[in-house]
Design a protein around this motif. Structure first.
Motif, short mmCIF file in Angstrom:
data_model
loop_
_atom_site.label_atom_id
_atom_site.label_comp_id
_atom_site.label_asym_id
_atom_site.label_seq_id
_atom_site.Cartn_x
_atom_site.Cartn_y
_atom_site.Cartn_z
N GLY A 105 -2.19 26.27 47.54
CA GLY A 105 -2.69 27.42 46.70
C GLY A 105 -2.50 26.93 45.22
N SER A 106 -1.63 25.88 45.02
CA SER A 106 -1.60 25.34 43.51
C SER A 106 -3.23 24.94 42.90
CB SER A 106 -0.57 23.94 43.73
OG SER A 106 -0.32 23.62 42.22
N ARG A 107 -2.92 25.40 41.95
CA ARG A 107 -4.23 24.85 40.91
C ARG A 107 -4.03 23.97 40.10
NH1 ARG A 107 -7.57 30.48 40.72
NH2 ARG A 107 -6.52 31.61 42.41
N ARG A 108 -2.63 23.42 39.94
CA ARG A 108 -2.68 22.17 39.25
C ARG A 108 -2.94 20.92 39.92
NH1 ARG A 108 2.25 21.42 38.42
NH2 ARG A 108 2.07 20.44 36.37
N PRO A 109 -3.67 19.95 39.32
CA PRO A 109 -3.99 18.78 40.00
C PRO A 109 -2.63 17.74 40.28
CG PRO A 109 -5.70 19.10 38.42
CD PRO A 109 -4.72 20.28 38.27
N PRO A 110 -1.78 17.84 39.05
CA PRO A 110 -0.50 17.15 39.68
C PRO A 110 0.36 17.43 40.90
CG PRO A 110 -0.66 17.58 37.29
CD PRO A 110 -1.68 18.48 37.78
N SER A 111 0.02 18.69 41.35
CA SER A 111 0.71 18.94 42.48
C SER A 111 0.17 18.27 43.84
CB SER A 111 0.48 20.70 42.68
OG SER A 111 0.76 21.33 41.73
N TYR A 112 -0.80 17.53 43.76
CA TYR A 112 -1.72 16.91 44.80
C TYR A 112 -1.29 15.40 44.87
CZ TYR A 112 -3.74 21.32 45.24
OH TYR A 112 -3.67 22.70 45.58
N TYR A 113 -0.60 15.03 45.98
CA TYR A 113 -0.49 13.58 46.34
C TYR A 113 -1.71 12.60 46.73
CZ TYR A 113 4.24 15.68 47.32
OH TYR A 113 5.39 16.38 47.40
N TYR A 114 -2.69 13.41 47.18
CA TYR A 114 -3.78 12.48 47.58
C TYR A 114 -4.87 13.19 47.23
CZ TYR A 114 0.36 11.03 50.92
OH TYR A 114 1.09 10.48 51.33
N TRP A 115 -5.90 12.13 46.86
CA TRP A 115 -7.14 12.57 46.49
C TRP A 115 -8.37 11.66 47.05
CZ3 TRP A 115 -8.03 16.46 42.92
CH2 TRP A 115 -7.06 16.90 42.32
N GLY A 116 -9.53 12.46 47.46
CA GLY A 116 -10.56 11.65 47.60
C GLY A 116 -11.29 10.87 46.40
N GLN A 117 -12.41 10.38 46.65
CA GLN A 117 -13.31 9.52 45.67
C GLN A 117 -14.14 10.44 45.13
OE1 GLN A 117 -13.98 9.29 49.06
NE2 GLN A 117 -16.07 9.61 48.66
N GLY A 118 -14.36 11.75 45.74
CA GLY A 118 -15.29 12.56 45.18
C GLY A 118 -16.76 12.39 45.70
N THR A 119 -17.64 13.52 45.60
CA THR A 119 -18.88 13.84 46.10
C THR A 119 -19.63 14.31 45.10
OG1 THR A 119 -20.20 13.84 48.14
CG2 THR A 119 -18.58 15.48 47.77
N GLN A 120 -20.79 13.97 44.58
CA GLN A 120 -21.40 14.66 43.54
C GLN A 120 -22.36 15.80 44.06
OE1 GLN A 120 -21.42 13.98 40.29
NE2 GLN A 120 -22.91 15.80 40.01
N VAL A 121 -22.16 16.93 43.41
CA VAL A 121 -23.32 17.90 43.82
C VAL A 121 -24.05 18.29 42.27
CG1 VAL A 121 -23.20 20.52 44.27
CG2 VAL A 121 -21.60 18.81 45.35
N THR A 122 -25.40 18.29 42.45
CA THR A 122 -26.15 18.49 41.42
C THR A 122 -27.17 19.93 41.77
OG1 THR A 122 -26.22 16.23 40.71
CG2 THR A 122 -27.82 17.51 39.72
#
Length: 125
Positions: A105-122
């Motif tokens: 439930g953390s809303r702070r990005p620094p709390s997260y160890y791992y990230w994906g590369q992202g997917t664009q939604v338009t």
């Protein structure tokens, strides 16, 4: 080590729907808290939704509550974001992120160890 790969983004008209998926590698997936964030051009990365390790708890940003649904399938090492009633303000690059169980439930990005590369939604008419 966990690798996250998002998919499912694309171009959609206002009022439409999309389902994002985030597939994870690694044997610790079922012990992780997972979230979706999004980032529009020139803006900060914002929290969208979170789900706990078992899938029994979910948290949403006010801007998406009632329209988006986060879910996970631990057998498939995948987390989903079902997005309905999309509007122009939902246009962004969407990321999935993984954190330790106790950071659910953390809303702070620094709390997260791992990230994906992202997917664009338009969202556009």
């Amino acid at each position: 080590q966990v690798q996250l790969v998002e998919s499912g983004g694309g171009l959609v008209q206002p009022g439409g729907s999309l389902r994002l998926s985030c597939a994870a590698s690694g044997r610790t997936f079922s012990s992780l808290s997972l979230s979706w964030f999004r980032q529009a051009p020139g803006k900060e990365r914002d929290f969208v939704a979170a789900i706990n390790w078992s899938g029994t708890g979910t948290i949403y940003a006010d801007s998406v509550r009632g329209r988006f649904t986060i879910s996970r399938d631990n057998a498939k090492n995948t987390v989903y974001l079902q997005m309905n009633s999309l509007n122009f303000e939902d246009t962004a690059l969407y990321y999935c992120a993984a954190a330790a169980k106790d950071l659910y439930g953390s809303r702070r990005p620094p709390s997260y160890y791992y990230w994906g590369q992202g997917t664009q939604v338009t969202v556009s008419s």
